[in-house]
Design a protein around this motif. Structure first.
Motif, PDB file in Angstrom:
ATOM      1  N   LEU A 192       0.379  -5.898   3.966  1.00  0.00           N
ATOM      2  CA  LEU A 192      -0.237  -5.093   5.012  1.00  0.00           C
ATOM      3  C   LEU A 192      -1.155  -5.974   5.848  1.00  0.00           C
ATOM      4  O   LEU A 192      -2.056  -6.631   5.310  1.00  0.00           O
ATOM      5  N   GLY A 193      -0.911  -6.015   7.160  1.00  0.00           N
ATOM      6  CA  GLY A 193      -1.720  -6.826   8.064  1.00  0.00           C
ATOM      7  C   GLY A 193      -2.481  -5.970   9.047  1.00  0.00           C
ATOM      8  O   GLY A 193      -1.877  -5.200   9.800  1.00  0.00           O
ATOM      9  N   LEU A 194      -3.822  -6.092   9.026  1.00  0.00           N
ATOM     10  CA  LEU A 194      -4.683  -5.270   9.874  1.00  0.00           C
ATOM     11  C   LEU A 194      -5.668  -6.126  10.670  1.00  0.00           C
ATOM     12  O   LEU A 194      -6.759  -5.689  11.002  1.00  0.00           O
ATOM     13  N   VAL A 195      -5.281  -7.345  10.989  1.00  0.00           N
ATOM     14  CA  VAL A 195      -6.171  -8.262  11.706  1.00  0.00           C
ATOM     15  C   VAL A 195      -6.612  -7.648  13.037  1.00  0.00           C
ATOM     16  O   VAL A 195      -5.796  -7.146  13.813  1.00  0.00           O
ATOM     17  N   GLY A 196      -7.909  -7.672  13.285  1.00  0.00           N
ATOM     18  CA  GLY A 196      -8.427  -7.242  14.565  1.00  0.00           C
ATOM     19  C   GLY A 196      -8.365  -5.757  14.841  1.00  0.00           C
ATOM     20  O   GLY A 196      -8.526  -5.332  15.989  1.00  0.00           O
ATOM     21  N   CYS A 197      -8.149  -4.947  13.816  1.00  0.00           N
ATOM     22  CA  CYS A 197      -8.162  -3.480  13.993  1.00  0.00           C
ATOM     23  C   CYS A 197      -9.615  -3.018  13.942  1.00  0.00           C
ATOM     24  O   CYS A 197     -10.110  -2.568  12.894  1.00  0.00           O
ATOM     25  N   VAL A 198     -10.303  -3.133  15.065  1.00  0.00           N
ATOM     26  CA  VAL A 198     -11.766  -3.021  15.086  1.00  0.00           C
ATOM     27  C   VAL A 198     -12.280  -1.608  14.861  1.00  0.00           C
ATOM     28  O   VAL A 198     -13.468  -1.412  14.577  1.00  0.00           O
ATOM     29  N   SER A 199     -11.408  -0.602  14.974  1.00  0.00           N
ATOM     30  CA  SER A 199     -11.857   0.778  14.744  1.00  0.00           C
ATOM     31  C   SER A 199     -11.869   1.159  13.271  1.00  0.00           C
ATOM     32  O   SER A 199     -12.440   2.188  12.895  1.00  0.00           O
ATOM     33  N   LEU A 200     -11.242   0.331  12.434  1.00  0.00           N
ATOM     34  CA  LEU A 200     -11.241   0.619  10.999  1.00  0.00           C
ATOM     35  C   LEU A 200     -12.626   0.366  10.432  1.00  0.00           C
ATOM     36  O   LEU A 200     -13.251  -0.651  10.696  1.00  0.00           O
ATOM     37  N   ASP A 201     -13.066   1.325   9.625  1.00  0.00           N
ATOM     38  CA  ASP A 201     -14.404   1.229   9.052  1.00  0.00           C
ATOM     39  C   ASP A 201     -14.361   1.292   7.534  1.00  0.00           C
ATOM     40  O   ASP A 201     -14.980   0.484   6.846  1.00  0.00           O
ATOM     41  N   SER A 202     -13.604   2.245   7.011  1.00  0.00           N
ATOM     42  CA  SER A 202     -13.567   2.435   5.557  1.00  0.00           C
ATOM     43  C   SER A 202     -12.152   2.665   5.043  1.00  0.00           C
ATOM     44  O   SER A 202     -11.876   3.667   4.365  1.00  0.00           O
ATOM     45  N   PRO A 203     -11.202   1.753   5.342  1.00  0.00           N
ATOM     46  CA  PRO A 203      -9.881   1.899   4.714  1.00  0.00           C
ATOM     47  C   PRO A 203      -9.996   1.632   3.219  1.00  0.00           C
ATOM     48  O   PRO A 203     -10.975   1.050   2.765  1.00  0.00           O
ATOM     49  N   PHE A 204      -9.030   2.083   2.477  1.00  0.00           N
ATOM     50  CA  PHE A 204      -8.968   1.887   1.023  1.00  0.00           C
ATOM     51  C   PHE A 204     -10.011   2.695   0.260  1.00  0.00           C
ATOM     52  O   PHE A 204     -10.255   2.441  -0.907  1.00  0.00           O
ATOM     53  N   CYS A 205     -10.596   3.687   0.927  1.00  0.00           N
ATOM     54  CA  CYS A 205     -11.530   4.552   0.200  1.00  0.00           C
ATOM     55  C   CYS A 205     -10.809   5.722  -0.454  1.00  0.00           C
ATOM     56  O   CYS A 205     -11.354   6.376  -1.331  1.00  0.00           O
ATOM     57  N   GLY A 206      -9.568   5.988  -0.013  1.00  0.00           N
ATOM     58  CA  GLY A 206      -8.783   7.028  -0.648  1.00  0.00           C
ATOM     59  C   GLY A 206      -8.112   6.502  -1.902  1.00  0.00           C
ATOM     60  O   GLY A 206      -8.094   5.300  -2.164  1.00  0.00           O
ATOM     61  N   PRO A 207      -7.515   7.381  -2.708  1.00  0.00           N
ATOM     62  CA  PRO A 207      -6.856   6.943  -3.941  1.00  0.00           C
ATOM     63  C   PRO A 207      -5.581   6.178  -3.649  1.00  0.00           C
ATOM     64  O   PRO A 207      -4.922   6.424  -2.636  1.00  0.00           O
ATOM     65  N   PRO A 208      -5.182   5.234  -4.500  1.00  0.00           N
ATOM     66  CA  PRO A 208      -3.920   4.518  -4.313  1.00  0.00           C
ATOM     67  C   PRO A 208      -2.738   5.416  -4.629  1.00  0.00           C
ATOM     68  O   PRO A 208      -2.889   6.516  -5.164  1.00  0.00           O
ATOM     69  N   ALA A 209      -1.551   4.954  -4.286  1.00  0.00           N
ATOM     70  CA  ALA A 209      -0.337   5.725  -4.558  1.00  0.00           C
ATOM     71  C   ALA A 209      -0.183   5.965  -6.045  1.00  0.00           C
ATOM     72  O   ALA A 209      -0.433   5.085  -6.861  1.00  0.00           O
ATOM     73  N   GLN A 210       0.273   7.165  -6.391  1.00  0.00           N
ATOM     74  CA  GLN A 210       0.447   7.527  -7.791  1.00  0.00           C
ATOM     75  C   GLN A 210       1.909   7.482  -8.237  1.00  0.00           C
ATOM     76  O   GLN A 210       2.193   7.552  -9.418  1.00  0.00           O
ATOM     77  N   HIS A 211       2.838   7.347  -7.277  1.00  0.00           N
ATOM     78  CA  HIS A 211       4.248   7.334  -7.663  1.00  0.00           C
ATOM     79  C   HIS A 211       4.696   5.929  -8.031  1.00  0.00           C
ATOM     80  O   HIS A 211       4.021   4.953  -7.765  1.00  0.00           O
ATOM     81  N   LYS A 212       5.875   5.835  -8.633  1.00  0.00           N
ATOM     82  CA  LYS A 212       6.379   4.554  -9.099  1.00  0.00           C
ATOM     83  C   LYS A 212       7.238   3.891  -8.031  1.00  0.00           C
ATOM     84  O   LYS A 212       7.928   4.539  -7.267  1.00  0.00           O
ATOM     85  N   SER A 213       7.206   2.562  -8.014  1.00  0.00           N
ATOM     86  CA  SER A 213       8.033   1.784  -7.110  1.00  0.00           C
ATOM     87  C   SER A 213       9.328   1.397  -7.812  1.00  0.00           C
ATOM     88  O   SER A 213       9.340   1.159  -9.015  1.00  0.00           O
ATOM     89  N   SER A 214      10.413   1.300  -7.018  1.00  0.00           N
ATOM     90  CA  SER A 214      11.688   0.885  -7.595  1.00  0.00           C
ATOM     91  C   SER A 214      11.678  -0.589  -7.984  1.00  0.00           C
ATOM     92  O   SER A 214      12.571  -1.060  -8.673  1.00  0.00           O
ATOM     93  N   ARG A 215      10.653  -1.348  -7.531  1.00  0.00           N
ATOM     94  CA  ARG A 215      10.554  -2.750  -7.906  1.00  0.00           C
ATOM     95  C   ARG A 215      10.189  -2.912  -9.367  1.00  0.00           C
ATOM     96  O   ARG A 215      10.390  -3.960  -9.960  1.00  0.00           O
ATOM     97  N   GLY A 216       9.602  -1.882  -9.942  1.00  0.00           N
ATOM     98  CA  GLY A 216       9.103  -1.999 -11.306  1.00  0.00           C
ATOM     99  C   GLY A 216       7.736  -2.633 -11.296  1.00  0.00           C
ATOM    100  O   GLY A 216       7.283  -3.207 -10.322  1.00  0.00           O
ATOM    101  N   GLY A 217       7.032  -2.539 -12.400  1.00  0.00           N
ATOM    102  CA  GLY A 217       5.701  -3.123 -12.484  1.00  0.00           C
ATOM    103  C   GLY A 217       4.676  -2.261 -11.775  1.00  0.00           C
ATOM    104  O   GLY A 217       4.929  -1.125 -11.388  1.00  0.00           O
ATOM    105  N   LYS A 218       3.499  -2.839 -11.547  1.00  0.00           N
ATOM    106  CA  LYS A 218       2.410  -2.083 -10.969  1.00  0.00           C
ATOM    107  C   LYS A 218       2.638  -1.851  -9.482  1.00  0.00           C
ATOM    108  O   LYS A 218       3.008  -2.748  -8.740  1.00  0.00           O
ATOM    109  N   VAL A 219       2.429  -0.622  -9.042  1.00  0.00           N
ATOM    110  CA  VAL A 219       2.595  -0.264  -7.647  1.00  0.00           C
ATOM    111  C   VAL A 219       1.407  -0.763  -6.847  1.00  0.00           C
ATOM    112  O   VAL A 219       0.268  -0.650  -7.279  1.00  0.00           O
TER     113      VAL A 219
END
Length: 293
Positions: A192-219
């Motif tokens: 995920l690339g968010l360089v220079g997105c100056v309006s972002l203030d508090s990303p990643f404050c919500g919970p992470p994804a709870q479903h599983k990825s088809s790649r296996g391992g940690k999502v």
């Protein structure tokens, strides 16, 4: 390849039965009719390039075997042309729409499309991104950098997305809610690339994804770039490294970073260059909390 033959306007390219790749780029007078005729007459074309053709508006690009289309910097190409292209090129894998200034609200639906570059489409709307993430079910890579109109596309209808790489650099009005929605709705996302997105203030404050990825391992994300975000707060880095299995974290030129508590067993690389407010405690905690750095 007849790119750059600038006097051509309506060349008759037809019945070349073995032709698989056609480059008509840098032809300022090229007509929609010429492109449409070539696509219909040369049935084995797989790769089509019509970059920097400033007279094109609504070329009817279609073909059962077409896999790659590059129409970057065609300033007049309209939404309807892109919608038609996606519907008629049923094997399309890569589409380049870079700096197509007239594109705004196209509805892109393709079950085969894997890679889309729509960067510098400055009028591109939330609806267009919402639609393509919903109906391009095989999309792995999306670039929408420098899209000034993007704010917060609604991803409520996105289901089973295969998106693994999303680059939104310098989307100046992008909102925190979109970042949280992408994390929830795109379980395959690793970059995920968010360089220079100056309006972002508090990303990643919500919970992470709870479903599983088809790649296996940690999502979760492996690579995250939050550089050149002047309002980025310490707690965002703390939350991101705690909730995502990051290996590569870029946080250059973020003047609001002081003493983030970064702890991660997966982090291998971090770049904090020119974070000119960073304190000694940040480096001390980073060395202690990231054993694989």
């Amino acid at each position: 390849n007849i790119a750059g033959c600038s006097l051509l306007s309506d060349p008759v390219i037809r019945d070349v039965r073995f032709l698989q790749e056609l480059d008509l780029s840098f032809l300022p007078f090229l007509t929609d009719r010429a492109v449409s005729r070539a696509c219909k007459s040369c049935e084995n074309i797989k790769i089509l390039r019509v970059c920097d053709c400033c007279s094109l508006e609504h070329p009817m690009i279609e073909g059962d075997l077409i896999e790659f289309v590059d129409i970057q910097r065609c300033k007049l190409v309209c939404d309807a042309a892109v919608t038609h292209l996606a519907a008629k090129c049923t094997r399309l894998k890569t589409l380049v729409l870079f700096s197509c200034d007239s594109l705004e609200n196209f509805e892109l639906s393709s079950s085969s499309l894997c890679d889309l570059n729509a960067s510098c489409c400055r009028r591109l709307t939330d609806h267009a991104v919402q639609f393509l993430l919903t109906y391009c079910t095989s999309l792995h890579r999306l670039m929408v950098c420098h899209c000034d109109s993007l704010q917060s596309p609604n991803l409520d209808l996105v289901d089973s997305s295969k998106l693994s790489e999303l680059l939104c650099h310098y989307c100046l009005h992008l909102k925190d809610g979109f970042v949280d929605a992408v994390r929830q709705r795109c379980p395959e996302l690793v970059k995920l690339g968010l360089v220079g997105c100056v309006s972002l203030d508090s990303p990643f404050c919500g919970p992470p994804a709870q479903h599983k990825s088809s790649r296996g391992g940690k999502v979760g994300l492996n690579c995250l770039d939050l550089s050149k975000m002047p309002n980025l707060k310490d707690q965002v880095l703390t939350q991101a490294t705690a909730s995502e299995p990051l290996q590569d974290l870029q946080v250059m030129c973020c003047s609001s970073i002081f003493q983030a508590d970064i702890r991660s067993k997966t982090l291998v690389t971090i770049n904090l260059s020119f974070c000119d407010s960073a304190q000694d405690t940040l480096v001390n905690q980073l060395c202690a909390g990231c054993p694989n750095l």
